[in-house]
Design an enzyme around this catalytic site. Sequence first.
Site, PDB file in Angstrom:
ATOM      1  N   ASP A   1       0.858  -1.173   0.000  1.00 34.33           N
ATOM      2  CA  ASP A   1       0.000   0.000   0.000  1.00 34.33           C
ATOM      3  C   ASP A   1       0.905   1.237   0.000  1.00 34.33           C
ATOM      4  O   ASP A   1       2.130   1.144   0.146  1.00 34.33           O
ATOM      5  CB  ASP A   1      -0.968  -0.010   1.180  1.00 34.33           C
ATOM      6  CG  ASP A   1      -2.190   0.858   0.895  1.00 34.33           C
ATOM      7  OD1 ASP A   1      -2.127   1.706  -0.012  1.00 34.33           O
ATOM      8  OD2 ASP A   1      -3.211   0.703   1.586  1.00 34.33           O
TER       9      ASP A   1
HETATM   10  C1  NOJ Z   1      -3.897   4.020  -0.063  1.00 36.26           C
HETATM   11  C2  NOJ Z   1      -5.094   3.130   0.061  1.00 36.26           C
HETATM   12  O1  NOJ Z   1      -5.079   2.465   1.303  1.00 36.26           O
HETATM   13  C3  NOJ Z   1      -5.202   2.079  -1.039  1.00 36.26           C
HETATM   14  O2  NOJ Z   1      -6.479   1.497  -0.951  1.00 36.26           O
HETATM   15  C4  NOJ Z   1      -4.964   2.682  -2.371  1.00 36.26           C
HETATM   16  O3  NOJ Z   1      -5.059   1.679  -3.370  1.00 36.26           O
HETATM   17  C5  NOJ Z   1      -3.607   3.347  -2.412  1.00 36.26           C
HETATM   18  N1  NOJ Z   1      -3.587   4.415  -1.417  1.00 36.26           N
HETATM   19  C6  NOJ Z   1      -3.254   3.905  -3.766  1.00 36.26           C
HETATM   20  O4  NOJ Z   1      -3.997   5.020  -4.051  1.00 36.26           O
END
Ligand code: NOJ
Length: 732
Positions: A293
């Site tokens: 993430d």
């Molecule tokens: C953080 C989020 O937790 C996740 O769901 C997302 O895919 C990523 N950012 C990328 O934007």
Amino acid sequence: MKTIVNVGMVAVWVACLAGRGAFAAPSEMAVERRIDELIARLTLEEKIGQLCQTNGGQSTEAMSMDKSTEVLDPAFLADVRAGKYGSLLGQRGARNYNILQEAAMAGCGIPLLVGHDMIHSCRTCYPIPLALACAFDEELWERIGAAIAIESLTQGCNWTFAPMIDVARDARWGRIAESAGSDPFLTSRFGAAMIRGLQGDDLADGRHIAACAKHYVAYGAPMGGRDYNAVELSDATLRDVYLPPFRAAVAAGVATVMPAFHSYNDVPCSMNKYLLTDILRGEMGFTGMTISDWAAVGELVRHGVATPGADAAAKALNAGMDMEMVTTHFADGLAEAVAKGTVSEATIDAAVRNVLRLKFRLGLFDRPTLDAAAIERTIDFAAHRALAREAAAKSCVLLKNDGVLPLAAPRVALLGDIATNAWQMQGTWSTFDFSNTTNDTLLAGLVADGVDVAYTEAYTLTGRVDCAAIARACAGADVVVACFGDYLEKSGENNASARIELPGEQLKVVDAVKASGKPLVAVVFGGRPLALPELAEKADAIVMAWNPGGAGGWGVADVLTGAAEPYGRLTTDFPHATGECPKFYSRTTTGRPHVPGERWTTRYNDVPFKSVYPFGHGLAYTTFRYANEAVAVEGAMVVFSVDVTNAGRRKGSELVQVYTHDVLARTVRPRRELKGYQRVELAPGETRRVEIRVPVATLGYTVDKIYRVEPGDFEAWIAPDSDSGKRLTFTL
Ligand code: NOJ
């Protein structure tokens, strides 16, 4: 107790959940050979580049809508040509996609993965997942997945970070909006359906994109409902509640998996070998790619379990993380880790293989660029909008109706700021919607449906209420439709709420309308279940509209007018107060199960025990009668049947639900678990026998890491929601 079904049967279960077999690449051997050849000629630096994803190179506001004219930064382009990145985060438009792919091919000859968050929206915005789940309609998820995939390609994306398949049981957690609700069985079904829609049968067919199952795992269970917070739960709960959607996703052939931000039992998921390697690859057989993430490898430092660079990179990679998103510990530290011997080159090669395999599956080596104009010509955007309107209507849950809906009264007063706010119809991941126009409002939808409607703002959801304006509006109307709930910005990532009651002075609106003597129809918007006991008591009808998407105003209007039948059923419980969270129907039994009026049984001393609206609840514009409920064990299946009669005067569809409870087990079991459902459409007066077949293999639970179905007595309910139904019994 003797075990009659062992861990091997989990495979059957997973197949049932996923609804189809795993993806089978036609020329796997040939692909593996090409990967071998590539790896043999790549330098260590180039290999590390493949494991890095950047959000850089977006010349203007990252969230800006139209990327078609953006000019790429030459320095960034040079880095791409030098093979510094295996993947880009963010959509940069189709023209730039081609320029970037050409640069990558001209460099080390490996195309780029370009990923973005197309969760419930790309150019067309659909209802948030929590809303869509209420439709209990796998096919709808699949159709929306396919529509998002093709639109994503026109934006220069070959990968989406969706579906989000976190089981979410705590309404305080803002990301409940992105989830399918509190149930593992439903989340598994809907997640797998979305993956089928996004990925199709062939990722390289030029119409589909790679999916990403996230957030692995148990991200929906942070302490206190606060985003990013630690998760502590038993291995058995992990396996029986939070892992099943991921098993189903793997069985559905999901291309990628995203480990979550949080720590699970004190070890961050991003460096959790037990989760990322032992379970995901070892037990589930996942052969795809993992992507961290956002900055989560870097956050190992903040978690206090790694030092920056080589250490953080080694801990993540060795645990099973293939690619790092945004932060640069892989780029900065992996070569050093190899030199020090904390990471082997074989481990790097294994991760690079996973990245390259996906690029082959997507057909990117053979066709790195795309002809967006040609794809665009094949898209029926009007059909996508119609799908968004259909989905919005099907996501609405009719929570209460004293007979005032569907709207029949000649003159309607419409109240509340959100009724004319097109943006607010969308949802937490709708930032990229291109279809939004000021016409996508509830007011416009009602007008389009031919309603004689007079609009007065009178209040905002969080501000002052103009009671005099409400009185005037009510005076000229036969029925009042008032908007309640919360703004879309209040749910989604890092939007935990310590209060889920209706904000502002909304209860004054209820009283002001009631004072007029006119019937009150409450339309509730928002990205989470809300605590609205007063509204439940006083309103004449309540429609939970959620964040219904770009065509949401029109879809919700269709339900209010009866142009569409109410179809949705809740996939979360609605508590009386925030203090009850997490509140979910499938809580485990206690030694003192609740008995109304009995002092020493589990309860709160200030709110009723039952949910205001339980999981599974949702009314139609007709009523249904259940009779002759029966259950029979037939080999590997338990067959539930019931006669359902449409006892009203309109046609309508009932969602028949089957719940079970294992009466005597080794460990405490949920009081009820959803095991099957079926929708039945009935004309007035019509009766049909509904049969729901539940595999015996799905009736087990985990002890000491082993999933078993055990012989003995079960209770069951064939019911319209998780709180009602006649108790049945059967024995395995
Ligand atoms: C953080 C989020 O937790 C996740 O769901 C997302 O895919 C990523 N950012 C990328 O934007």
